[in-house]
Design a protein around this motif. Structure first.
Motif, PDB file in Angstrom:
ATOM      1  N   THR A 127       0.542  -1.561   0.395  1.00 36.28           N
ATOM      2  CA  THR A 127      -0.209   0.192   0.266  1.00 36.28           C
ATOM      3  C   THR A 127       0.993   1.399  -0.211  1.00 36.28           C
ATOM      4  O   THR A 127       2.141   0.964   0.343  1.00 36.28           O
ATOM      5  CB  THR A 127      -1.098   0.029   0.851  1.00 36.28           C
ATOM      6  N   PRO A 151      -8.401  -5.784 -11.268  1.00 37.50           N
ATOM      7  CA  PRO A 151      -8.087  -4.381  -9.740  1.00 37.50           C
ATOM      8  C   PRO A 151      -8.098  -4.783  -9.434  1.00 37.50           C
ATOM      9  O   PRO A 151      -7.338  -3.621  -8.382  1.00 37.50           O
ATOM     10  CB  PRO A 151     -10.135  -4.375  -9.753  1.00 37.50           C
ATOM     11  N   MET A 210      -3.873  -5.264  -9.340  1.00 37.54           N
ATOM     12  CA  MET A 210      -3.552  -3.212 -10.298  1.00 37.54           C
ATOM     13  C   MET A 210      -2.885  -3.147  -8.595  1.00 37.54           C
ATOM     14  O   MET A 210      -2.247  -2.011  -9.023  1.00 37.54           O
ATOM     15  CB  MET A 210      -4.708  -3.276 -11.182  1.00 37.54           C
ATOM     16  N   LYS A 211      -3.973  -2.857  -8.006  1.00 37.55           N
ATOM     17  CA  LYS A 211      -3.530  -2.540  -6.740  1.00 37.55           C
ATOM     18  C   LYS A 211      -1.944  -2.259  -5.996  1.00 37.55           C
ATOM     19  O   LYS A 211      -1.702  -1.407  -5.605  1.00 37.55           O
ATOM     20  CB  LYS A 211      -4.324  -2.500  -5.760  1.00 37.55           C
ATOM     21  N   PRO A 240       0.642  -2.629  -8.440  1.00 38.73           N
ATOM     22  CA  PRO A 240       1.900  -1.931  -8.900  1.00 38.73           C
ATOM     23  C   PRO A 240       1.173  -0.233  -8.863  1.00 38.73           C
ATOM     24  O   PRO A 240       1.694   1.067  -8.954  1.00 38.73           O
ATOM     25  CB  PRO A 240       1.533  -1.978  -9.932  1.00 38.73           C
ATOM     26  N   GLN A 241      -0.111   0.006  -8.860  1.00 38.17           N
ATOM     27  CA  GLN A 241      -0.416   1.584  -8.518  1.00 38.17           C
ATOM     28  C   GLN A 241      -0.659   2.579  -7.306  1.00 38.17           C
ATOM     29  O   GLN A 241       0.123   2.842  -7.137  1.00 38.17           O
ATOM     30  CB  GLN A 241      -2.196   1.004  -8.669  1.00 38.17           C
ATOM     31  N   SER A 242       0.131   1.469  -5.910  1.00 37.87           N
ATOM     32  CA  SER A 242       0.227   2.101  -4.287  1.00 37.87           C
ATOM     33  C   SER A 242       2.269   2.313  -5.014  1.00 37.87           C
ATOM     34  O   SER A 242       2.415   3.335  -4.854  1.00 37.87           O
ATOM     35  CB  SER A 242      -0.066   1.057  -3.881  1.00 37.87           C
ATOM     36  N   LEU A 290       3.879   2.930  -7.854  1.00 38.97           N
ATOM     37  CA  LEU A 290       3.842   3.580  -8.996  1.00 38.97           C
ATOM     38  C   LEU A 290       3.159   5.295  -8.639  1.00 38.97           C
ATOM     39  O   LEU A 290       3.584   5.690  -8.544  1.00 38.97           O
ATOM     40  CB  LEU A 290       3.089   3.639  -9.845  1.00 38.97           C
ATOM     41  N   SER A 291       2.393   5.310  -8.070  1.00 37.48           N
ATOM     42  CA  SER A 291       1.878   6.539  -7.049  1.00 37.48           C
ATOM     43  C   SER A 291       2.630   6.581  -6.193  1.00 37.48           C
ATOM     44  O   SER A 291       3.224   8.386  -5.919  1.00 37.48           O
ATOM     45  CB  SER A 291       0.001   6.862  -6.399  1.00 37.48           C
ATOM     46  N   THR A 329       6.208   8.033  -7.609  1.00 36.52           N
ATOM     47  CA  THR A 329       6.090   9.434  -8.885  1.00 36.52           C
ATOM     48  C   THR A 329       5.753  10.629  -7.735  1.00 36.52           C
ATOM     49  O   THR A 329       6.810  11.180  -7.898  1.00 36.52           O
ATOM     50  CB  THR A 329       4.952   9.311  -9.361  1.00 36.52           C
ATOM     51  N   ASP A 332       6.594   9.545 -14.722  1.00 38.88           N
ATOM     52  CA  ASP A 332       5.801   9.069 -14.462  1.00 38.88           C
ATOM     53  C   ASP A 332       6.066   7.353 -15.603  1.00 38.88           C
ATOM     54  O   ASP A 332       6.803   6.243 -15.470  1.00 38.88           O
ATOM     55  CB  ASP A 332       4.300   9.103 -15.659  1.00 38.88           C
ATOM     56  N   ILE A 387       7.570   3.682 -14.016  1.00 39.76           N
ATOM     57  CA  ILE A 387       7.292   2.245 -14.560  1.00 39.76           C
ATOM     58  C   ILE A 387       8.595   1.736 -14.778  1.00 39.76           C
ATOM     59  O   ILE A 387       9.072   0.887 -14.632  1.00 39.76           O
ATOM     60  CB  ILE A 387       6.519   2.953 -15.317  1.00 39.76           C
TER      61      ILE A 387
END
Length: 191
Positions: free
Chosen positions: A65, A113, A116-117, A119-121, A123-124, A127, A145, A149
């Motif tokens: 997270t 969904p 993907m949480k 990699p999204q955690s 990456l956000s 970044t 960005d 990645i």
């Protein structure tokens, strides 16, 4: 969730981790859970229902997270190592293999969904860190960005290969990999 239902979910998730969704049968799930198949169907509609119950449980998700990346020191080398290590420590081979098993076409719309949480955690949080380091004058301006990645791909790639092949592919250890990669990425950020 009652104890029997939890045993069924745990058995299903472990089998999917080890064999994949398609290869796992309800008969095997019941046997692994120590129940008969009729009990399985009294508790759940079908195999997919069992799995969807499992992916919503914390123990069947990697604990990745944005909060795990908050321990920054504003030291580029140390922080890049922290990002890589925090991800690698939580994405164990079991979680990598389970996420692969959960990508079956029969489940993908419901599980992607959740998968993907992770990699999204990463990456956000990464970044945002890069943007703050730039604002502090610590790094040069890049397309953050794209950089994020790339950094994630290096982190995920090593984690995936270790989960898939262990030491058969390379003898490079996690700490050695982290240190060497972070040096390269830090040089790119410093210009």
């Amino acid at each position: 969730m009652d104890e029997t239902s939890q045993k069924i979910v745990d058995a299903a998730m472990a089998l999917i981790r080890d064999k994949g969704y398609v290869a796992t049968t309800t008969k095997e799930i019941a046997k692994e859970a120590g129940v008969n198949e009729c009990t399985l169907f009294r508790k759940f509609k079908n195999k997919k229902d069992i799995v969807l119950q499992g992916v919503n449980q914390a123990q069947w998700r990697a604990d990745v997270t944005p909060e795990i990346f908050e321990n920054v020191q504003w030291d580029l080398q140390a922080d890049l190592e922290m990002f890589m290590r925090a991800y690698m420590d939580r994405m164990t081979p079991d979680f990598v293999n389970l996420s692969i098993g959960l990508r079956a076409p029969q489940l993908y719309d419901e599980t992607s969904p959740l998968i993907m949480k992770v990699p999204q955690s990463f990456l956000s949080a990464f970044t945002e860190y890069l943007e703050k380091m730039y604002a502090r004058g610590e790094i040069r301006k890049l397309d953050f960005d794209v950089f994020a990645i790339n950094f994630f791909a290096a982190t995920f790639g090593f984690t995936f290969l270790q989960a898939s092949f262990g030491d058969e592919l390379t003898k490079v250890r996690k700490e050695e990999y982290i240190k060497n990669n972070v040096q390269v990425f830090a040089k790119g950020l410093m210009g």
